[in-house]
Design a protein around this motif. Structure first.
Motif, PDB file in Angstrom:
ATOM      1  N   ALA A  96       0.826  -1.210   0.000  1.00  0.00           N
ATOM      2  CA  ALA A  96       0.000   0.000   0.000  1.00  0.00           C
ATOM      3  C   ALA A  96       0.860   1.260   0.000  1.00  0.00           C
ATOM      4  N   ILE A  97       1.940   1.250   0.784  1.00  0.00           N
ATOM      5  CA  ILE A  97       2.819   2.416   0.830  1.00  0.00           C
ATOM      6  C   ILE A  97       3.524   2.609  -0.507  1.00  0.00           C
ATOM      7  N   GLU A  98       3.954   1.530  -1.111  1.00  0.00           N
ATOM      8  CA  GLU A  98       4.647   1.631  -2.399  1.00  0.00           C
ATOM      9  C   GLU A  98       3.718   2.126  -3.503  1.00  0.00           C
ATOM     10  N   GLU A  99       2.427   1.807  -3.399  1.00  0.00           N
ATOM     11  CA  GLU A  99       1.467   2.329  -4.375  1.00  0.00           C
ATOM     12  C   GLU A  99       1.177   3.799  -4.129  1.00  0.00           C
ATOM     13  N   GLU A 100       1.077   4.199  -2.855  1.00  0.00           N
ATOM     14  CA  GLU A 100       0.784   5.595  -2.519  1.00  0.00           C
ATOM     15  C   GLU A 100       1.982   6.503  -2.785  1.00  0.00           C
TER      16      GLU A 100
ATOM     17  N   PRO B 138       5.208   6.238  -4.852  1.00  0.00           N
ATOM     18  CA  PRO B 138       6.144   5.594  -5.790  1.00  0.00           C
ATOM     19  C   PRO B 138       7.573   6.080  -5.552  1.00  0.00           C
ATOM     20  N   GLY B 139       8.485   5.142  -5.573  1.00  0.00           N
ATOM     21  CA  GLY B 139       9.880   5.493  -5.352  1.00  0.00           C
ATOM     22  C   GLY B 139      10.327   5.357  -3.918  1.00  0.00           C
ATOM     23  N   ALA B 140       9.375   5.179  -3.003  1.00  0.00           N
ATOM     24  CA  ALA B 140       9.748   5.021  -1.598  1.00  0.00           C
ATOM     25  C   ALA B 140      10.387   3.655  -1.370  1.00  0.00           C
ATOM     26  N   ARG B 141      11.404   3.627  -0.542  1.00  0.00           N
ATOM     27  CA  ARG B 141      12.057   2.372  -0.181  1.00  0.00           C
ATOM     28  C   ARG B 141      11.437   1.873   1.119  1.00  0.00           C
ATOM     29  N   VAL B 142      10.765   0.733   1.069  1.00  0.00           N
ATOM     30  CA  VAL B 142      10.063   0.188   2.227  1.00  0.00           C
ATOM     31  C   VAL B 142      10.654  -1.171   2.567  1.00  0.00           C
ATOM     32  N   THR B 143      11.179  -1.299   3.771  1.00  0.00           N
ATOM     33  CA  THR B 143      11.734  -2.545   4.263  1.00  0.00           C
ATOM     34  C   THR B 143      10.874  -3.031   5.421  1.00  0.00           C
ATOM     35  N   ILE B 144      10.564  -4.325   5.430  1.00  0.00           N
ATOM     36  CA  ILE B 144       9.736  -4.857   6.503  1.00  0.00           C
ATOM     37  C   ILE B 144      10.505  -5.923   7.266  1.00  0.00           C
ATOM     38  N   ALA B 145      10.212  -6.045   8.550  1.00  0.00           N
ATOM     39  CA  ALA B 145      10.894  -7.011   9.404  1.00  0.00           C
ATOM     40  C   ALA B 145       9.963  -7.447  10.525  1.00  0.00           C
ATOM     41  N   THR B 146      10.149  -8.668  10.990  1.00  0.00           N
ATOM     42  CA  THR B 146       9.342  -9.177  12.103  1.00  0.00           C
ATOM     43  C   THR B 146      10.049  -9.011  13.435  1.00  0.00           C
ATOM     44  N   THR B 147      11.275  -8.494  13.420  1.00  0.00           N
ATOM     45  CA  THR B 147      12.014  -8.235  14.653  1.00  0.00           C
ATOM     46  C   THR B 147      12.923  -7.041  14.434  1.00  0.00           C
TER      47      THR B 147
END
Length: 242
Positions: free
Chosen positions: A216-220, A222-231
């Protein structure tokens, strides 16, 4: 005589109505000890506390007090508020089904509407139970807020001021990290930080919520670098970064 006097009807206002914005706020006791602070309940302190706690949770919402003397510094408009209390402690709210709390909040919203409030805020655990007030808002004729918008604004402003005090010259550069990114407050903070900085790390324990938020963030933005982690740990035996 009436005809000769040429009398005409007129309206006389005895109490001139004031242009006052009104709100209501729902609170509840944090523990059974708070119940005994009420003048009519102070003698219950000598009885077993657990049965009293369960009994008070079933009470209808109560009008507690009125807030006056508030004036908006931005508009100059006078504001009045009403405190409405539930008898349930956090333990009782969390151990019961959400419908138990919904029913009492809907009654509280109707009380607030009769008092002239245009909006009602959910305080403490009343906004944690269930869907954060969505069901209550659907069933109520006045606006319902959980206060999350204010929390988001205060959180981001606090982070901004902290970065300034740390000597950060350009607030639009760097990387932002949001712990608990999939929560109602964390998700909004994540989206706004991604727009402001363009590089954000989202940390939450459930990948099934993190991945849709990342998309959702990448669609809103564009060009943003989004990294996700569980810890939040930088290294561990099991890969947790995407």
């Amino acid at each position: 005589m009436v005809a000769r006097s040429e009398l005409e009807p007129r309206i006389t206002v005895l109490n001139e109505p004031r242009d006052v914005a009104r709100f209501a706020f729902v609170i509840h006791p944090l523990s059974v000890q708070y119940l005994f602070n009420h003048p009519q309940l102070k003698y219950l302190r000598f009885l077993p506390k657990r049965p009293i706690e369960r009994l008070m949770a079933n009470l209808r919402p109560l009008y507690l007090s009125r807030i006056t003397g508030v004036r908006s510094p931005a508009t100059g408009k006078e504001v009045e508020g009403y405190l409405i209390g539930l008898g349930a402690t956090p333990r009782e709210l969390m151990r019961r089904k959400p419908g138990f709390t919904y029913r009492r909040l809907i009654v509280a919203s109707r009380m607030a509407q009769q008092l002239g409030a245009q909006i009602m805020g959910l305080g403490a655990f009343t906004k944690v139970v269930g869907d954060a007030g969505i069901t209550v808002a659907y069933k109520s004729d006045i606006a319902i807020t959980s206060g999350n918008s204010l929390t988001v604004a205060a959180t981001l402003e606090a982070a901004k001021q902290a970065a300034i005090k740390m000597g950060v010259a350009d607030l639009t550069k760097g990387r932002g990290v949001v712990i608990g990114a999939t929560g109602s407050i964390g998700a909004v903070c994540s989206r706004l930080i991604a727009q402001a900085i363009g590089d954000v790390v989202l940390v939450a324990p459930r990948p099934e919520k993190l991945i849709p938020l990342k998309k959702a963030i990448e669609e809103e933005t564009p060009g943003a670098r989004v990294t996700i982690a569980t810890t939040p740990a930088p290294t561990c035996s099991t890969p947790t970064w995407w």
